[in-house]
Design a protein around this motif. Structure first.
Motif, PDB file in Angstrom:
ATOM      1  N   ARG A   1       0.834  -1.207   0.000  1.00  0.00           N
ATOM      2  CA  ARG A   1       0.000   0.000   0.000  1.00  0.00           C
ATOM      3  C   ARG A   1       0.865   1.252   0.000  1.00  0.00           C
ATOM      4  O   ARG A   1       0.598   2.210  -0.727  1.00  0.00           O
ATOM      5  CB  ARG A   1      -0.916  -0.022   1.216  1.00  0.00           C
ATOM      6  N   GLU A   2       1.911   1.258   0.808  1.00  0.00           N
ATOM      7  CA  GLU A   2       2.764   2.437   0.914  1.00  0.00           C
ATOM      8  C   GLU A   2       3.612   2.635  -0.341  1.00  0.00           C
ATOM      9  O   GLU A   2       3.742   3.755  -0.855  1.00  0.00           O
ATOM     10  CB  GLU A   2       3.671   2.305   2.140  1.00  0.00           C
ATOM     11  N   ILE A   3       4.186   1.522  -0.838  1.00  0.00           N
ATOM     12  CA  ILE A   3       5.097   1.632  -1.979  1.00  0.00           C
ATOM     13  C   ILE A   3       4.359   2.010  -3.260  1.00  0.00           C
ATOM     14  O   ILE A   3       4.877   2.773  -4.087  1.00  0.00           O
ATOM     15  CB  ILE A   3       5.863   0.302  -2.171  1.00  0.00           C
ATOM     16  N   ALA A   4       3.142   1.513  -3.433  1.00  0.00           N
ATOM     17  CA  ALA A   4       2.423   1.688  -4.705  1.00  0.00           C
ATOM     18  C   ALA A   4       1.596   2.954  -4.775  1.00  0.00           C
ATOM     19  O   ALA A   4       1.150   3.329  -5.861  1.00  0.00           O
ATOM     20  CB  ALA A   4       1.517   0.480  -4.948  1.00  0.00           C
ATOM     21  N   LYS A   5       1.388   3.642  -3.655  1.00  0.00           N
ATOM     22  CA  LYS A   5       0.348   4.675  -3.613  1.00  0.00           C
ATOM     23  C   LYS A   5       0.579   5.833  -4.583  1.00  0.00           C
ATOM     24  O   LYS A   5      -0.376   6.406  -5.121  1.00  0.00           O
ATOM     25  CB  LYS A   5       0.178   5.202  -2.197  1.00  0.00           C
ATOM     26  N   LYS A   6       1.850   6.169  -4.872  1.00  0.00           N
ATOM     27  CA  LYS A   6       2.110   7.355  -5.678  1.00  0.00           C
ATOM     28  C   LYS A   6       1.932   7.102  -7.168  1.00  0.00           C
ATOM     29  O   LYS A   6       1.203   7.835  -7.856  1.00  0.00           O
ATOM     30  CB  LYS A   6       3.517   7.868  -5.405  1.00  0.00           C
ATOM     31  N   GLU A   7       2.601   6.084  -7.719  1.00  0.00           N
ATOM     32  CA  GLU A   7       2.528   5.851  -9.160  1.00  0.00           C
ATOM     33  C   GLU A   7       2.446   4.368  -9.532  1.00  0.00           C
ATOM     34  O   GLU A   7       2.680   4.002 -10.673  1.00  0.00           O
ATOM     35  CB  GLU A   7       3.724   6.490  -9.862  1.00  0.00           C
ATOM     36  N   GLY A   8       2.100   3.540  -8.551  1.00  0.00           N
ATOM     37  CA  GLY A   8       2.051   2.110  -8.800  1.00  0.00           C
ATOM     38  C   GLY A   8       3.430   1.489  -8.668  1.00  0.00           C
ATOM     39  O   GLY A   8       4.441   2.184  -8.469  1.00  0.00           O
TER      40      GLY A   8
ATOM     41  N   LEU B   1       1.010  -3.126 -10.311  1.00  0.00           N
ATOM     42  CA  LEU B   1      -0.043  -2.702  -9.399  1.00  0.00           C
ATOM     43  C   LEU B   1      -0.323  -1.216  -9.576  1.00  0.00           C
ATOM     44  O   LEU B   1       0.601  -0.421  -9.779  1.00  0.00           O
ATOM     45  CB  LEU B   1       0.365  -2.999  -7.954  1.00  0.00           C
ATOM     46  N   PRO B   2      -1.586  -0.809  -9.493  1.00  0.00           N
ATOM     47  CA  PRO B   2      -1.939   0.597  -9.708  1.00  0.00           C
ATOM     48  C   PRO B   2      -1.606   1.466  -8.500  1.00  0.00           C
ATOM     49  O   PRO B   2      -1.270   0.967  -7.414  1.00  0.00           O
ATOM     50  CB  PRO B   2      -3.447   0.531  -9.946  1.00  0.00           C
ATOM     51  N   ASP B   3      -1.745   2.777  -8.684  1.00  0.00           N
ATOM     52  CA  ASP B   3      -1.544   3.707  -7.584  1.00  0.00           C
ATOM     53  C   ASP B   3      -2.786   3.738  -6.689  1.00  0.00           C
ATOM     54  O   ASP B   3      -3.741   2.967  -6.891  1.00  0.00           O
ATOM     55  CB  ASP B   3      -1.181   5.098  -8.114  1.00  0.00           C
ATOM     56  N   SER B   4      -2.790   4.609  -5.718  1.00  0.00           N
ATOM     57  CA  SER B   4      -3.881   4.649  -4.740  1.00  0.00           C
ATOM     58  C   SER B   4      -5.212   5.055  -5.367  1.00  0.00           C
ATOM     59  O   SER B   4      -6.277   4.845  -4.772  1.00  0.00           O
ATOM     60  CB  SER B   4      -3.527   5.607  -3.600  1.00  0.00           C
ATOM     61  N   GLN B   5      -5.188   5.640  -6.560  1.00  0.00           N
ATOM     62  CA  GLN B   5      -6.410   6.038  -7.261  1.00  0.00           C
ATOM     63  C   GLN B   5      -6.872   4.987  -8.279  1.00  0.00           C
ATOM     64  O   GLN B   5      -7.829   5.217  -9.004  1.00  0.00           O
ATOM     65  CB  GLN B   5      -6.180   7.377  -7.976  1.00  0.00           C
ATOM     66  N   GLY B   6      -6.173   3.864  -8.338  1.00  0.00           N
ATOM     67  CA  GLY B   6      -6.523   2.833  -9.301  1.00  0.00           C
ATOM     68  C   GLY B   6      -6.000   3.109 -10.693  1.00  0.00           C
ATOM     69  O   GLY B   6      -6.385   2.425 -11.649  1.00  0.00           O
TER      70      GLY B   6
ATOM     71  N   TYR C   1      -2.725   3.526 -13.483  1.00  0.00           N
ATOM     72  CA  TYR C   1      -1.358   3.059 -13.725  1.00  0.00           C
ATOM     73  C   TYR C   1      -0.522   4.261 -14.160  1.00  0.00           C
ATOM     74  O   TYR C   1       0.028   4.309 -15.266  1.00  0.00           O
ATOM     75  CB  TYR C   1      -1.360   1.952 -14.778  1.00  0.00           C
ATOM     76  N   SER C   2      -0.436   5.225 -13.245  1.00  0.00           N
ATOM     77  CA  SER C   2       0.189   6.505 -13.578  1.00  0.00           C
ATOM     78  C   SER C   2       1.662   6.338 -13.897  1.00  0.00           C
ATOM     79  O   SER C   2       2.199   7.034 -14.764  1.00  0.00           O
ATOM     80  CB  SER C   2      -0.005   7.492 -12.430  1.00  0.00           C
ATOM     81  N   GLY C   3       2.331   5.433 -13.209  1.00  0.00           N
ATOM     82  CA  GLY C   3       3.743   5.217 -13.495  1.00  0.00           C
ATOM     83  C   GLY C   3       3.984   4.620 -14.863  1.00  0.00           C
ATOM     84  O   GLY C   3       4.910   5.020 -15.575  1.00  0.00           O
ATOM     85  N   LEU C   4       3.151   3.666 -15.270  1.00  0.00           N
ATOM     86  CA  LEU C   4       3.312   3.044 -16.588  1.00  0.00           C
ATOM     87  C   LEU C   4       3.146   4.073 -17.711  1.00  0.00           C
ATOM     88  O   LEU C   4       3.777   3.956 -18.772  1.00  0.00           O
ATOM     89  CB  LEU C   4       2.295   1.912 -16.773  1.00  0.00           C
ATOM     90  N   LYS C   5       2.293   5.075 -17.479  1.00  0.00           N
ATOM     91  CA  LYS C   5       2.042   6.068 -18.522  1.00  0.00           C
ATOM     92  C   LYS C   5       3.294   6.871 -18.850  1.00  0.00           C
ATOM     93  O   LYS C   5       3.408   7.423 -19.952  1.00  0.00           O
ATOM     94  CB  LYS C   5       0.933   7.021 -18.076  1.00  0.00           C
ATOM     95  N   ASN C   6       4.236   6.937 -17.911  1.00  0.00           N
ATOM     96  CA  ASN C   6       5.415   7.789 -18.095  1.00  0.00           C
ATOM     97  C   ASN C   6       6.718   7.010 -17.995  1.00  0.00           C
ATOM     98  O   ASN C   6       7.750   7.556 -17.652  1.00  0.00           O
ATOM     99  CB  ASN C   6       5.400   8.898 -17.036  1.00  0.00           C
ATOM    100  N   MET C   7       6.673   5.720 -18.305  1.00  0.00           N
ATOM    101  CA  MET C   7       7.885   4.916 -18.200  1.00  0.00           C
ATOM    102  C   MET C   7       8.948   5.352 -19.206  1.00  0.00           C
ATOM    103  O   MET C   7       8.641   5.661 -20.361  1.00  0.00           O
ATOM    104  CB  MET C   7       7.567   3.432 -18.429  1.00  0.00           C
ATOM    105  N   LYS C   8      10.166   5.326 -18.752  1.00  0.00           N
ATOM    106  CA  LYS C   8      11.302   5.630 -19.610  1.00  0.00           C
ATOM    107  C   LYS C   8      11.488   4.520 -20.641  1.00  0.00           C
ATOM    108  O   LYS C   8      11.406   3.343 -20.322  1.00  0.00           O
ATOM    109  CB  LYS C   8      12.558   5.774 -18.753  1.00  0.00           C
ATOM    110  N   GLU C   9      11.742   4.930 -21.880  1.00  0.00           N
ATOM    111  CA  GLU C   9      12.018   3.955 -22.930  1.00  0.00           C
ATOM    112  C   GLU C   9      13.386   3.325 -22.702  1.00  0.00           C
ATOM    113  O   GLU C   9      14.336   4.009 -22.294  1.00  0.00           O
ATOM    114  CB  GLU C   9      11.969   4.631 -24.293  1.00  0.00           C
TER     115      GLU C   9
END
Length: 877
Positions: A740-747, A769-774, A776-784
């Motif tokens: 819960r703590e690790i994933a909350k910001k960007e998954g 795993l998604p962020d606290s809002q459900g 996948y905010s981190g996946l949207k901005n992954m580095k190539e």
């Protein structure tokens, strides 16, 4: 047979029809055809070799009228776009439009002492058969599921060609394809398949599959012909897949036919593993007699096991009849020695299946048919069943509204260890279970379908004889979601099956209380469609669920095969209306929606982006489905059968691979979630659990848990030695607070692995795993990232691909490997991957084995494309 609530024994065996008789061959080329309206002559004249065939067109046999018309470019491909709407429907044209003559000239003579036989393994629906001016069938033949056999010895020409002519009439009635399940339902008045008038996964088949749809075979024997051998093996006690075995018993019977006018004496013999049993036989003229051989004991047998539990060992055997020192007929087969039990689990309140004394958790898929237009082939059967093996499944249910599958399908299932639940041909949609305004008749009338109950029973008996010897046939089922009419079901259950088989569990219908007590009410199926992942873990459904499913759209390359360019428009979901806007051609191809489950990855930019994100949902859905059911093995569930794992038409729903045999991420999500020894994460309560779907107790396993953030930074969640007993699920620990703590910001990525004492990975599972809002905010901005790709050829049509990700990179996420044509860059199909949609953690590598066809016009290449990996192509040396 009626089953009591205590263990009963079901015994199965493998029979491969590798050789039919002394000599046999198919009549599968050189056929001509003509619509009935173009021919004024009758059968005796048409079947005379001197009758001119001017103007007749080439025909596809085995095949249907539509497959012939498609071959002759008289109709467009009905699987593409809206082309099916351009083909006249038989309900509007009348039956004569699709009534055809089929003609084949062939050379064959009968030598002294020889008998020559003509076998038609399947004609739909009404037919008369002529040879050299003579009608072979005394009465007109009816029914899709009845084999026809004729002794043609006396009618063969001594010189020149023989002419076979078959007139095939469509079913009657053909049914109105009005959009209902099975159209207006009246197609079910025939003993035929019901889907041909349309279903929720297919548009109507315009000719209702009229034609000589299965093999036509010429067989030559001596004075006596062996028919319908029946081989049963008994394997008592509780067995293990490895080590010495106690003996097994084999029982053999066969029908011996003497078509001649004199008494024939001879010897029936059965040979297996260096042993031989014989029996002296006297056969009266013009008779067929069933002969039983003495039981034979097989010492230390090699047993047959379902996929995931052991090997699929097979024995070559031979059944022969000899007279006057000459072999009259030979049946060469392969048999698999095994025994099955079905008993009642009082905890789950459902049947459970055991093989050779060991209970097996059923992980299955629903199978419709290989091709909706009946274009069957050994190669396609093999590919499709192999895909199911690769999903780590162990059962296929043959759905009732279609047909009894062909022997070649069962041969593939035997090879890959896939058990089969075989429905007969009734379905609740057409046969009156529900009130339905789309149906022509009321429920009371539909409940009596089909019109000819005696024909149904004759057809059932014939099909039982055809497939009863295959070990992949695990159970019989009366019909889909409804019992057969009582005067069909009771003779089938209490007389025909005990007499002709007597070794298998018969379940009245697919969601019968005898199979799975439906304590929740309703019709016992579902849920269908995309679900929250937690539902697969928390929601208790039926304890042996015969149908539960989700989505299954492929990526853009799959969609381009059957959707016109102008219709390649991605569905768009509105959070305000909670509905999807969907292109009309997608609707025509029975699209089942993803709803709100795509947008958390980012609103799709186009159809390619939609297909790419759909694969993430696909993988998650089917991994969670099988993990959720497995987590409640033996307390909630004894089995689950997915609706459905394949499509025989270009439908946009429920499929692990598309019609063209291109796998999507559903297949590999199932591959992961169904693996025999598996570590998994419960999204409902954040616990880590193990599942052991083998008969072995697994000791000294190291569970390694860690997270990887979007930038590639790892954090250990601990490691611990674990063990797990056979056929068991075990919860290990909760990681809820950490996740819960690790994933909350960007998954976050969650890596779970099991290692053995050699530090080899025996189960590897990566969750995103998604962020606290459900979101996948981190996946949207992954580095190539760039990965290193190494290709090593390890055999004919087989390569090993190693993907390596540098240590300072983020995760190389969700990479699709494909073998493609070097010129067009389009995928070569089918290709089999040991895994796909694979992710590579920083500083690690991943190996994948690929099997591909080498008979290509240009050299194949490897394609690699991932979520954050640009598409690349590599030469295969």
């Amino acid at each position: 047979m009626k089953l009591p609530l205590f263990p009963i024994t079901l015994i199965f065996l493998f029979l491969s029809t590798l050789a039919k008789g002394q000599t046999g061959y198919e009549l599968n080329t050189g056929w001509l055809c003509s619509p009935i309206g173009s021919q004024k002559a009758a059968g005796p004249a048409i079947s005379n070799p001197t009758f001119p065939l001017t103007g007749w067109q080439n025909a596809v046999v085995p095949g249907t009228v539509l497959t012939t018309m498609l071959h002759n470019k008289q109709i467009p491909d009905p699987f593409y776009g809206l082309n099916n709407e351009k083909i006249p429907d038989i309900f509007n044209t009348g039956r004569d439009y699709y009534t055809y003559w089929f003609v084949k000239d062939f050379k064959e003579t009968a030598q002294s002492g020889e008998e020559v036989w003509l076998h038609l393994r399947g004609v739909n629906y009404i037919s008369d058969v002529y040879l050299n001016g003579k009608k072979l069938n005394k009465e007109t033949h009816y029914g899709m599921f009845l084999r026809q056999t004729y002794n043609i010895t006396s009618l063969l020409k001594t010189k020149g060609v023989n002419r076979l002519a078959v007139i095939v009439y469509p079913p009657d009635p053909v049914g109105n394809a009005n959009g209902g399940q099975g159209g207006d339902g009246t197609i079910a008045r025939n003993v035929s398949h019901q889907y041909a008038a349309g279903w929720d996964w297919i548009q109507p088949v315009r000719d209702r599959n009229t034609g000589i749809w299965d093999k036509v075979i010429i067989e030559k024997t001596g004075k006596v012909n062996i028919n319908n051998p029946h081989i049963v093996t008994r394997v008592p006690g509780k067995r293990n897949p490895e080590g010495p075995q106690e003996p097994a018993t084999i029982r053999v019977t066969a029908e011996l036919e003497n078509p001649g006018t004199t008494l024939v004496k001879g010897t029936l013999q059965f040979l297996i593993d260096g042993q031989k049993i014989t029996k002296e036989v006297s056969l009266k003229p013009k008779t067929t007699e069933e002969i039983s051989l003495p039981d034979i004991t097989l010492k230390n047998p090699k047993l047959w096991w379902p996929n995931g539990y052991g090997k699929q060992d097979l024995y070559p055997v031979s059944l022969q009849f000899a007279t006057s020192g000459q072999i009259s007929d030979t049946e060469k087969m392969k048999i698999g020695v095994r025994e099955i039990q079905a008993d009642w689990n009082a905890v789950t309140r459902s049947k459970q299946i055991s093989v050779n004394g060991q209970r097996v958790f059923i992980k299955g898929g629903n199978w419709i048919i290989s091709d909706a237009m009946l274009r069957f082939s050994d190669q396609r059967y093999n590919a499709e069943v192999r895909f199911h093996r690769d999903m780590n499944l162990n059962l296929l249910r043959i759905w009732g509204g279609a047909l009894t599958e062909r022997p070649e399908f069962y041969e593939a299932c035997d090879t890959y260890g896939i058990l089969v639940m075989q429905d007969f041909w009734g379905s609740g949609d057409c046969n009156g279970r529900w009130l339905d305004p789309m149906k022509a008749d009321d429920q009371w009338t539909r409940r009596k379908y089909p019109d000819d109950h005696a024909l149904f029973l004759r057809s059932a008996a014939d099909q039982i004889k055809m497939i009863r010897n295959f070990p992949s046939l695990a159970m019989w089922c009366g019909g889909n979601e409804i019992t057969l009419p009582e005067d069909i079901m009771l003779p089938l259950r209490d007389s025909i099956l005990p007499k002709l088989d007597g070794t298998r569990w018969f379940v009245d219908y697919s969601n019968s209380d005898d199979m799975s007590f439906n304590f929740l009410g309703g019709n016992g199926d579902g849920p269908y469609g995309i679900q929250p992942l937690t539902k697969f873990w928390n929601y208790r459904t039926w304890p042996f669920n015969s149908e539960i499913g989700s989505v299954g759209v492929g990526d853009v390359e799959s969609l381009e095969r059957f959707l016109p360019k102008e219709n390649l428009i991605a569905p768009s979901y509105s959070s305000e209306t909670q509905r999807e806007k969907v292109d009309s051609v997608w609707d025509y191809h029975k699209y089942i929606g993803y709803g709100k489950y795509i947008d958390p990855y980012g609103k799709p930019k186009n159809v390619k982006d939609f297909g790419r994100k759909a694969q993430l949902a696909n993988y998650d859905q089917y991994r969670a489905l099988m993990e959720g059911f497995s987590s409640h093995m033996w307390d909630w569930y004894t089995g689950v059968i997915i609706w459905k794992t394949q499509n025989p038409w270009t439908a946009l729903r429920g499929q692990m691979y598309d019609y063209y045999l291109d796998p999507n991420a559903c297949l590999y999500g199932l591959h992961s979630g169904s693996e025999p020894l598996h570590v998994m994460y419960n999204p409902a309560d954040s616990t880590v659990a193990l599942i052991n779907n083998t008969f072995k107790h697994e000791y000294d396993l190291m569970l390694v848990m860690k997270t990887i953030d979007i930038q590639g930074n790892e954090k250990s969640l601990g490691q611990v030695f674990v063990e797990i007993g056979p056929s068991t699920t075990r919860m290990i620990m909760s990681i809820q607070e950490q996740i819960r703590e690790i994933a909350k910001k960007e998954g976050v990525f969650l890596s779970l692995r099991l290692l053995n004492l050699k530090k080899e990975v025996v189960s590897d599972n990566l969750y995103w795993l998604p962020d606290s809002q459900g979101e996948y905010s981190g996946l949207k901005n992954m580095k190539e990232v760039s990965v290193t790709t190494k290709i090593r050829k390890i055999g004919k049509g087989q390569i090993e691909v190693t993907l390596s990700n540098p240590a300072d990179n983020p995760v190389a996420f969700f990479n699709r490997l494909s073998v493609v044509d070097s010129q067009s860059k389009k995928r070569i199909l089918p290709v089999f991957y040991s895994d796909n949609y694979v992710s590579v953690l920083p500083g690690e590598n991943k190996k994948v084995i690929l099997d591909y066809p080498e008979d290509q016009t240009s050299a194949p290449m490897l394609s690699l494309e991932g979520w954050n990996v640009q598409e690349q192509f590599f030469d295969i040396q």
